[in-house]
Write a protein that holds these residues in place. Sequence first.
Motif, PDB file in Angstrom:
ATOM      1  N   LYS A 187       0.833  -1.214   0.000  1.00 33.34           N
ATOM      2  CA  LYS A 187       0.000   0.000   0.000  1.00 33.34           C
ATOM      3  C   LYS A 187       0.868   1.264   0.000  1.00 33.34           C
ATOM      4  O   LYS A 187       0.366   2.366   0.199  1.00 33.34           O
ATOM      5  CB  LYS A 187      -0.913   0.000   1.236  1.00 33.34           C
ATOM      6  CG  LYS A 187      -1.812  -1.243   1.370  1.00 33.34           C
ATOM      7  CD  LYS A 187      -3.064  -1.102   0.551  1.00 33.34           C
ATOM      8  CE  LYS A 187      -4.156  -2.114   0.874  1.00 33.34           C
ATOM      9  NZ  LYS A 187      -3.749  -3.513   0.989  1.00 33.34           N
ATOM     10  N   THR A 188       2.170   1.082  -0.190  1.00 30.00           N
ATOM     11  CA  THR A 188       3.105   2.212  -0.164  1.00 30.00           C
ATOM     12  C   THR A 188       3.652   2.443  -1.565  1.00 30.00           C
ATOM     13  O   THR A 188       4.535   1.714  -2.021  1.00 30.00           O
ATOM     14  CB  THR A 188       4.270   1.918   0.820  1.00 30.00           C
ATOM     15  OG1 THR A 188       3.720   1.596   2.104  1.00 30.00           O
ATOM     16  CG2 THR A 188       5.207   3.107   0.936  1.00 30.00           C
ATOM     17  N   PRO A 189       3.126   3.450  -2.286  1.00 27.42           N
ATOM     18  CA  PRO A 189       3.533   3.653  -3.678  1.00 27.42           C
ATOM     19  C   PRO A 189       5.056   3.725  -3.873  1.00 27.42           C
ATOM     20  O   PRO A 189       5.582   3.181  -4.849  1.00 27.42           O
ATOM     21  CB  PRO A 189       2.861   4.980  -4.050  1.00 27.42           C
ATOM     22  CG  PRO A 189       1.643   5.039  -3.162  1.00 27.42           C
ATOM     23  CD  PRO A 189       2.063   4.389  -1.865  1.00 27.42           C
ATOM     24  N   ALA A 190       5.779   4.347  -2.921  1.00 22.07           N
ATOM     25  CA  ALA A 190       7.228   4.494  -3.092  1.00 22.07           C
ATOM     26  C   ALA A 190       7.963   3.156  -3.063  1.00 22.07           C
ATOM     27  O   ALA A 190       9.102   3.050  -3.536  1.00 22.07           O
ATOM     28  CB  ALA A 190       7.795   5.415  -2.016  1.00 22.07           C
ATOM     29  N   ALA A 191       7.311   2.130  -2.493  1.00 24.30           N
ATOM     30  CA  ALA A 191       7.961   0.817  -2.400  1.00 24.30           C
ATOM     31  C   ALA A 191       7.663  -0.049  -3.617  1.00 24.30           C
ATOM     32  O   ALA A 191       8.187  -1.157  -3.746  1.00 24.30           O
ATOM     33  CB  ALA A 191       7.502   0.094  -1.133  1.00 24.30           C
ATOM     34  N   LEU A 192       6.788   0.458  -4.502  1.00 28.58           N
ATOM     35  CA  LEU A 192       6.335  -0.329  -5.649  1.00 28.58           C
ATOM     36  C   LEU A 192       6.944   0.205  -6.947  1.00 28.58           C
ATOM     37  O   LEU A 192       7.248   1.396  -7.057  1.00 28.58           O
ATOM     38  CB  LEU A 192       4.810  -0.279  -5.743  1.00 28.58           C
ATOM     39  CG  LEU A 192       4.060  -0.889  -4.541  1.00 28.58           C
ATOM     40  CD1 LEU A 192       2.583  -0.544  -4.603  1.00 28.58           C
ATOM     41  CD2 LEU A 192       4.267  -2.391  -4.491  1.00 28.58           C
ATOM     42  N   GLY A 193       7.085  -0.685  -7.912  1.00 28.79           N
ATOM     43  CA  GLY A 193       7.592  -0.271  -9.220  1.00 28.79           C
ATOM     44  C   GLY A 193       9.107  -0.212  -9.255  1.00 28.79           C
ATOM     45  O   GLY A 193       9.797  -0.609  -8.309  1.00 28.79           O
ATOM     46  N   SER A 194       9.621   0.287 -10.393  1.00 25.06           N
ATOM     47  CA  SER A 194      11.064   0.284 -10.632  1.00 25.06           C
ATOM     48  C   SER A 194      11.639   1.682 -10.446  1.00 25.06           C
ATOM     49  O   SER A 194      10.921   2.674 -10.489  1.00 25.06           O
ATOM     50  CB  SER A 194      11.380  -0.135 -12.067  1.00 25.06           C
ATOM     51  OG  SER A 194      10.410  -0.981 -12.599  1.00 25.06           O
ATOM     52  N   VAL A 195      12.952   1.724 -10.289  1.00 29.18           N
ATOM     53  CA  VAL A 195      13.651   3.010 -10.297  1.00 29.18           C
ATOM     54  C   VAL A 195      13.539   3.598 -11.701  1.00 29.18           C
ATOM     55  O   VAL A 195      13.248   2.892 -12.664  1.00 29.18           O
ATOM     56  CB  VAL A 195      15.136   2.860  -9.910  1.00 29.18           C
ATOM     57  CG1 VAL A 195      15.271   2.495  -8.440  1.00 29.18           C
ATOM     58  CG2 VAL A 195      15.843   1.839 -10.773  1.00 29.18           C
TER      59      VAL A 195
END
Length: 225
Positions: A187-195
């Motif tokens: 639920k933490t957008p900053a922890a999801l996806g790629s650099v």
Amino acid sequence: MSVVICCILVLYFQIPTVSGSTEWIEYPPDGTATITHYTLPQGFIAACGCTADSTNYPTAAMSQYAYGSSRAYGPGCGRCFNLTLLNTFTSDPPFFPNVTKSVVIKVTDLCPTGGNGWCSATPGHPNPAGQFINFDLAWPSSSIPSDFFPSDPAVYGATAANVKQDFGVWNASYQTVDCIQEWAGGKTPAALGSVVDAGGVCCPANPTGNANDTCPSYSDQNGIP
Ligand SMILES: *[C@@H]1O[C@H](CO)[C@@H](O)[C@H](O)[C@H]1NC(C)=O
Ligand SMILES: *[C@@H]1O[C@H](CO)[C@@H](O)[C@H](O)[C@H]1NC(C)=O
Ligand SMILES: *[C@@H]1O[C@H](CO)[C@@H](O)[C@H](O)[C@H]1NC(C)=O
Ligand SMILES: *[C@@H]1O[C@H](CO)[C@@H](O)[C@H](O)[C@H]1NC(C)=O
């Protein structure tokens, strides 16, 4: 004219070679695996290229032939699994703890094949525990308690050096889970996806195995063995 015909033929026969891919391990959504652990510095960008904030939550590296690439990203990147410790088997006697310890991890890293190591299973050859997947847990870490691995000092010793022993390798069960619902960072957008893409990164927020939401194999794409 004959030169042109020659080149068309060459191109035609190259297509199957370029698209031919390594045989990776196909694994069921639920099953058994081994668990080891490794040191991943907090904030480190590992092989998938997941964001630095992903390291604030439980993550793991996945053994190469299940991960699906020999470098950078692979289909394993970003997937989430509920891992449950079953027993140790390199200890004497084997240890079957009387507590159930589970953790939901997101795969952010590649555990390379090598020798007869825990990450070296191939489609035709399991690792030394008879398993086809190894999860190399980023531990110790801020997100997985230091007492995550159960111990029994009365049986296995309680000296200062080994009171927090983790036995190194565990037999475990795994279940594929939804990252958004079940992973602590879901639920933490900053922890999801790629650099920000510097090339060779792919870390979906919630891959399901469909081609439209799951990473391809970097090594297959680039013809790397
Ligand atoms: C993980 O597995 C354990 C043991 O089977 C279970 O108790 C727990 O509910 C599972 N967690 C998730 C998120 O699936
Ligand atoms: C791992 O656990 C499974 C399920 O209980 C069991 O069948 C298997 O023998 C165990 N493997 C080892 C190496 O302990
Ligand atoms: C579980 O095992 C530990 C040692 O591994 C022991 O200290 C504890 O009393 C046991 N708990 C139960 C409920 O049997
Ligand atoms: C991916 O494909 C599946 C099955 O075809 C579909 O249900 C899903 O909505 C697609 N997802 C995205 C993100 O396009």
